[in-house]
Design a protein around this motif. Structure first.
Motif, mmCIF file in Angstrom:
data_model
loop_
_atom_site.group_PDB
_atom_site.id
_atom_site.type_symbol
_atom_site.label_atom_id
_atom_site.label_comp_id
_atom_site.label_asym_id
_atom_site.label_seq_id
_atom_site.Cartn_x
_atom_site.Cartn_y
_atom_site.Cartn_z
ATOM 1 N N GLY A 37 0.785 -1.225 0.000
ATOM 2 C CA GLY A 37 0.000 0.000 0.000
ATOM 3 C C GLY A 37 0.815 1.271 0.000
ATOM 4 N N ASN A 38 2.127 1.188 0.015
ATOM 5 C CA ASN A 38 2.978 2.373 -0.017
ATOM 6 C C ASN A 38 3.278 2.726 -1.471
ATOM 7 N N SER A 62 4.274 3.556 -10.047
ATOM 8 C CA SER A 62 3.864 3.806 -8.661
ATOM 9 C C SER A 62 3.351 5.234 -8.505
ATOM 10 N N GLY A 63 3.944 6.182 -9.228
ATOM 11 C CA GLY A 63 3.444 7.558 -9.188
ATOM 12 C C GLY A 63 2.049 7.666 -9.779
ATOM 13 N N LYS A 64 1.810 6.977 -10.876
ATOM 14 C CA LYS A 64 0.485 7.021 -11.521
ATOM 15 C C LYS A 64 -0.577 6.369 -10.626
ATOM 16 N N ILE A 65 -0.222 5.271 -9.971
ATOM 17 C CA ILE A 65 -1.171 4.628 -9.052
ATOM 18 C C ILE A 65 -1.536 5.587 -7.924
ATOM 19 N N SER A 66 -0.528 6.279 -7.385
ATOM 20 C CA SER A 66 -0.783 7.238 -6.308
ATOM 21 C C SER A 66 -1.709 8.354 -6.779
ATOM 22 N N GLU A 67 -1.459 8.873 -7.990
ATOM 23 C CA GLU A 67 -2.317 9.919 -8.542
ATOM 24 C C GLU A 67 -3.747 9.423 -8.719
ATOM 25 N N GLN A 72 -9.485 9.342 -7.019
ATOM 26 C CA GLN A 72 -10.661 8.635 -6.530
ATOM 27 C C GLN A 72 -11.142 9.175 -5.189
ATOM 28 N N VAL A 73 -10.198 9.553 -4.321
ATOM 29 C CA VAL A 73 -10.563 10.120 -3.024
ATOM 30 C C VAL A 73 -11.250 11.462 -3.228
ATOM 31 N N ARG A 74 -10.704 12.297 -4.127
ATOM 32 C CA ARG A 74 -11.331 13.588 -4.409
ATOM 33 C C ARG A 74 -12.744 13.420 -4.968
#
Length: 77
Positions: A37-38, A62-67, A72-74
């Motif tokens: 999850g990191n 990993s950067g794209k997954i974080s974005e 999705q949260v927004r």
């Protein structure tokens, strides 16, 4: 003399294999981090060969997954 040559070759083979395996081991550990999850994992690119290319791809992934997760949260709010 022959045994010395074989011994030297064995030592060089071990050193070469450790040099080759170390970046792959870093990538493996980073994938374990992402799996837990990191998604902020960012590896330093130390070479311009295939392993360096794979490291750059991993950083982009990993950067794209974080974005995408932040997006999705927004949207959920």
């Amino acid at each position: 003399l022959g045994l010395m040559a074989v011994g030297a070759a064995a030592v060089l083979a071990i050193l070469f294999s450790k040099t080759l395996v170390a970046p792959l081991n870093r990538l493996y550990k980073a994938t374990r981090e992402v799996a837990s999850g990191n998604f902020s994992v960012n590896l330093a690119v130390n070479s311009s060969d295939e392993i360096g290319s794979l490291t750059r791809s991993f950083n982009a992934m990993s950067g794209k997954i974080s974005e995408l997760i932040q997006e999705q949260v927004r949207k959920a709010h």
